[in-house]
Each structure stands twice: as C-alpha cells, then as structure tokens.
Design an enzyme around this catalytic site. Structure first.
Site, PDB file in Angstrom:
ATOM      1  N   ARG A  99     -14.282 -93.741  16.106  1.00 37.07           N
ATOM      2  CA  ARG A  99     -15.324 -94.344  15.273  1.00 37.07           C
ATOM      3  C   ARG A  99     -15.496 -93.630  13.943  1.00 37.07           C
ATOM      4  O   ARG A  99     -15.625 -94.272  12.900  1.00 37.07           O
ATOM      5  CB  ARG A  99     -16.642 -94.375  16.058  1.00 37.07           C
ATOM      6  CG  ARG A  99     -17.838 -94.928  15.284  1.00 37.07           C
ATOM      7  CD  ARG A  99     -17.564 -96.183  14.487  1.00 37.07           C
ATOM      8  NE  ARG A  99     -16.870 -97.215  15.260  1.00 37.07           N
ATOM      9  CZ  ARG A  99     -16.180 -98.193  14.731  1.00 37.07           C
ATOM     10  NH1 ARG A  99     -16.013 -98.274  13.413  1.00 37.07           N
ATOM     11  NH2 ARG A  99     -15.596 -99.091  15.493  1.00 37.07           N
ATOM     12  N   LYS A 134     -24.819 -94.953  -8.295  1.00 38.58           N
ATOM     13  CA  LYS A 134     -25.479 -95.613  -7.152  1.00 38.58           C
ATOM     14  C   LYS A 134     -24.575 -95.482  -5.925  1.00 38.58           C
ATOM     15  O   LYS A 134     -23.920 -96.429  -5.485  1.00 38.58           O
ATOM     16  CB  LYS A 134     -25.774 -97.072  -7.483  1.00 38.58           C
ATOM     17  CG  LYS A 134     -26.774 -97.226  -8.626  1.00 38.58           C
ATOM     18  CD  LYS A 134     -26.975 -98.683  -9.002  1.00 38.58           C
ATOM     19  CE  LYS A 134     -27.946 -98.812 -10.176  1.00 38.58           C
ATOM     20  NZ  LYS A 134     -28.113-100.209 -10.617  1.00 38.58           N
ATOM     21  N   LYS A 166     -31.577 -93.550 -20.489  1.00 34.98           N
ATOM     22  CA  LYS A 166     -31.943 -94.823 -19.879  1.00 34.98           C
ATOM     23  C   LYS A 166     -33.262 -95.293 -20.486  1.00 34.98           C
ATOM     24  O   LYS A 166     -33.913 -94.588 -21.254  1.00 34.98           O
ATOM     25  CB  LYS A 166     -32.071 -94.646 -18.370  1.00 34.98           C
ATOM     26  CG  LYS A 166     -30.813 -94.113 -17.696  1.00 34.98           C
ATOM     27  CD  LYS A 166     -29.782 -95.178 -17.476  1.00 34.98           C
ATOM     28  CE  LYS A 166     -30.173 -96.097 -16.343  1.00 34.98           C
ATOM     29  NZ  LYS A 166     -29.156 -97.144 -16.086  1.00 34.98           N
ATOM     30  N   GLU A 196     -28.856 -96.633 -23.339  1.00 33.22           N
ATOM     31  CA  GLU A 196     -29.049 -97.963 -22.768  1.00 33.22           C
ATOM     32  C   GLU A 196     -29.926 -98.793 -23.699  1.00 33.22           C
ATOM     33  O   GLU A 196     -30.997 -98.335 -24.121  1.00 33.22           O
ATOM     34  CB  GLU A 196     -29.717 -97.844 -21.399  1.00 33.22           C
ATOM     35  CG  GLU A 196     -30.006 -99.182 -20.736  1.00 33.22           C
ATOM     36  CD  GLU A 196     -30.731 -99.013 -19.409  1.00 33.22           C
ATOM     37  OE1 GLU A 196     -30.054 -98.776 -18.394  1.00 33.22           O
ATOM     38  OE2 GLU A 196     -31.976 -99.094 -19.389  1.00 33.22           O
ATOM     39  N   ASP A 217     -27.637-103.599 -21.361  1.00 31.01           N
ATOM     40  CA  ASP A 217     -28.276-103.794 -20.065  1.00 31.01           C
ATOM     41  C   ASP A 217     -28.718-105.241 -19.856  1.00 31.01           C
ATOM     42  O   ASP A 217     -29.588-105.746 -20.568  1.00 31.01           O
ATOM     43  CB  ASP A 217     -29.488-102.860 -19.946  1.00 31.01           C
ATOM     44  CG  ASP A 217     -30.166-102.956 -18.596  1.00 31.01           C
ATOM     45  OD1 ASP A 217     -29.454-103.006 -17.584  1.00 31.01           O
ATOM     46  OD2 ASP A 217     -31.410-102.989 -18.561  1.00 31.01           O
TER      47      ASP A 217
END
Length: 281
Positions: A99, A134, A166, A196, A217
C-alpha cells in the site's frame, strides 16, 4: 531535478510507520516466515509513470529481501495493461510494502500524467506549465519532481526562493509601487520580484516599478492578450487562476510566458496501478 535519498527515506519511513505502526496483524499471523511469491505492477490506465524508484525503495526498507525489476521508468508513457515492474521474494515484505509503495507511485504518476496533458495541450506556444506552492505538507519536493517528470517546470519551492507580492501583501502595505520599492531596497541583487495584479491598471503600476514577473490573476483571455501587448516584453507574464483543460490552450495563445496550476499538486487524480501476486499452486 533529483530527489535526495535522505528525503525519500524520510517520506517512506513516515508512511510506513503510519501504515504498519508496530505489527501487521494479518500478514504476520497468516504468512509464514520464509514464504516467497512473485508479484507485478500493472497499469490500469494510460499516462506517464513517476515514482518507480521510490516504490522500489519501499520494499528495500520494509525487508530488503525482494528483487525488483523495473520495466518502465520515470517519464516514460504507460498504457493500460502494461507491466510496470516485476517483484520476487518475501511474501511478507511484498504485502507489508504494497500500500505504501502504491500510494506514492499512483500519486506521483497522477501528477506527471496531469502535467504532461497540460504540456501537450499548449504545444506550439511559448507558455511553460508550472506548479505552485499548493502542495501536500511534507510532500512538496516529491510532488514538484513529478511535475518535472511530466514535462512541466517548478515555481517557487518555498518563500525563500523569491519575492512574490500577492494581493494581501499589496493591500497590507498600501500599493504595488510602494511595496516593490521598499522591498527592492532590502533584498539581494539575485532575488527576483513577482507581483500579482488583478487588472490592467495594476499591471501598468507593476511595469512602472520594473517588476521582474507579473502574475495575471483570474483575468479573461482578452484581458491577458491586452496585458501581453501592454507589457511588450518588459516582464515575464504568468497566468494563474481558473485554468482548466478546456481553456488552457486559449490562455497559452494569448502570449503569456507561464501558466501556473495549483491543481497539478493539490487535487490531482491518482493514476490507477495495481499490484498482483501470482496465485500459489
């Protein structure tokens, strides 16, 4: 990109400790010591393989008593029904490592396959496909390696790799220009600045302060095409947000340099692979 053995072994160790803990109740009580079997990995879909050496390493750590013949290597295409690898040795080791090895192999192959699909959809354009931050905790390097195996490129590995303003940085500091100028006074000459932007006015502001990379964005394709014209090569342009298989080619055709997709790592579908043990006669 090459993953270090220490990093790989730490990931495998954590996974095995989570899965086996202190005993495998089924295998340890059912399979006698010294019992051997033959097994193989079979693909149940078409895609790009990634993580086969790590899968092999799982069995080495579990028991070191299994031979592992790799028939398809990382980065190579695999078709449904293909035999990916053949294993021979301790049945206990095969069952205990099954597994963990599959979880890693399926996940990494899923990322490589999804990345490769995006790369193929943008062939003939100048846009490179990249990942984002992410990623799943602890698995970032492994996931980013899989992106490169699929033909993509890596964005920042962490917050130390480059300066990226950002929307929250900009809103907290008080504007693009002031933030970029303040940052440039403090960072080293080797550090690039990415900004951004949410609209074309912010794009112009980022250009005015000589940002190295500008992230567009959630802009429409028409807005991105206009951004390419306005920028005229003065900065690299990155498209981000709401990128799908259906619109990625249209985005690439706007002339942007980079298309980043968080979905490559945070919500990718595992590639379907099974391990089969040959029936005992």
């Amino acid at each position: 990109m090459k993953l270090t053995q220490l990093y790989i072994d730490n990931i495998i160790g954590t996974a095995l400790n989570e899965d086996i803990n202190y005993t495998d109740v089924t295998t340890d009580n059912l399979i006698p010591d010294g019992h051997t079997s033959s097994a193989y990995y079979v693909a149940k879909d078409d895609g790009i393989l990634c993580g086969i050496e790590i899968a092999k390493r799982v069995f080495e750590i579990v028991g070191a008593d299994v031979s592992f013949e790799i028939r398809i290597n990382d980065g190579e295409p695999v078709k449904k029904g293909d035999i990916i690898a053949v294993m021979n040795g301790s049945t206990r080791t095969l069952l205990k490592g099954e597994r963990t090895a599959l979880n890693i192999l399926q996940h990494m192959s899923g990322i490589a396959t999804a990345t490769n699909r995006c790369v193929k959809l943008t062939e003939g354009t100048d846009a490179m496909i990249t990942d984002t931050r992410k990623t799943l905790p602890g698995l970032r390097a492994m996931q980013k390696y899989a992106v490169t195996v699929g033909g993509g490129r890596n964005h920042r590995f962490n917050l130390s790799d480059g300066a990226m303003l950002k929307d929250n940085h900009i809103d907290a500091y008080g504007g693009i220009g002031p933030a970029v100028n303040a940052l440039r006074k403090k960072i080293g000459h080797m550090v690039k600045i990415e900004v951004e932007v949410r609209n074309l006015d912010e794009l112009k502001e980022a250009l005015d302060c000589s940002a190295d990379v500008i992230m567009l964005d959630n802009m429409s394709c028409s807005e991105m095409a206009e951004a390419v014209k306005i920028t005229d090569g003065r900065a690299l342009l990155e498209a981000s947000g709401n990128v799908t298989a259906e619109n990625i080619r249209e985005i690439a055709q706007t002339g942007v340099n980079i298309i980043s997709l968080g979905a490559l790592t945070h919500s990718v579908k595992c590639f379907d692979i099974s391990m089969k043990i040959a029936a005992q006669r």
